[in-house]
Scaffold this active site. Structure first.
Site: not given
Ligand code: NI
Length: 182
Positions: A46, A51, A91-92, A133-134, A137
């Site tokens: 995701g 981000q 998380c990225l 989660h997204e 963000h």
């Molecule tokens: Ni994330």
């Protein structure tokens, strides 16, 4: 297609609140495809536009094993939720860090596709976790916000140290002991 740079926690730009998309044009389609390419290359399951330093309310998710179930959601919102489930999230934007987070088990999601057509569906399991989660963000929230202050401080110090010098060897994003980052 282009790979986009992913901001790393505690970058203050991850705290910005995304704004609703009003123009469903070629630029949006190209951007959403670039986001998907960036997510797959990372690799992750995701990614939210915030981000990659873009304030549009856009997320991409693909929790399938074969990476063949891409969902691009524009202006997503959770209109109802039920139950609770704990999942070890990554998380990225928080490379190499995984920690359990408790979220709703089932959600109903409303939004648009990349062409502006309305979509509404139920999600559970990993897809529900990932979408929550997204959307966090898009609201300037990162999963480490759910952890204790002590853990947050440790993660912040670790990443500032690792990422302050770009020449330094970065930890691999892939971690076989955990799932893919969200
Ligand atoms: Ni994330």
């Amino acid at each position: 297609m282009a790979l986009l740079d992913i901001l790393v926690y505690p970058d203050p730009r991850l705290r910005r609140k995304a704004v609703p998309v009003t123009e469903f044009d070629d630029d949006l389609r190209t951007f959403a495809n670039d986001m998907a390419e960036t997510m797959y290359a990372a690799p992750g399951i995701g990614l939210a536009a915030i981000q990659v330093n873009d304030r549009r309310r856009v997320i991409v998710v693909d929790v399938s094993e074969n990476h063949d179930d891409l969902q691009i959601l524009v202006n997503p919102e959770i209109i109802s939720s039920d139950g609770s489930a704990e999942y070890e999230e990554g998380c990225l934007s928080v490379p190499g860090v995984f920690a359990p987070v408790s979220r709703a088990e089932q959600i109903r999601v409303k939004g648009c596709d990349v062409d502006g057509s309305p979509v509404e569906f139920d999600a559970d399991g990993l897809l529900a976790i990932c979408i929550q989660h997204e959307i966090d963000h898009l609201n300037g929230k990162v999963f480490v916000d759910y952890l204790s202050r002590l853990k947050q401080d440790r993660i912040r110090k670790k990443l500032v140290k690792e990422y302050s010098n770009p020449a330094e060897q970065r930890p691999p994003l892939e971690d076989t002991a955990h799932g893919a980052p969200l």
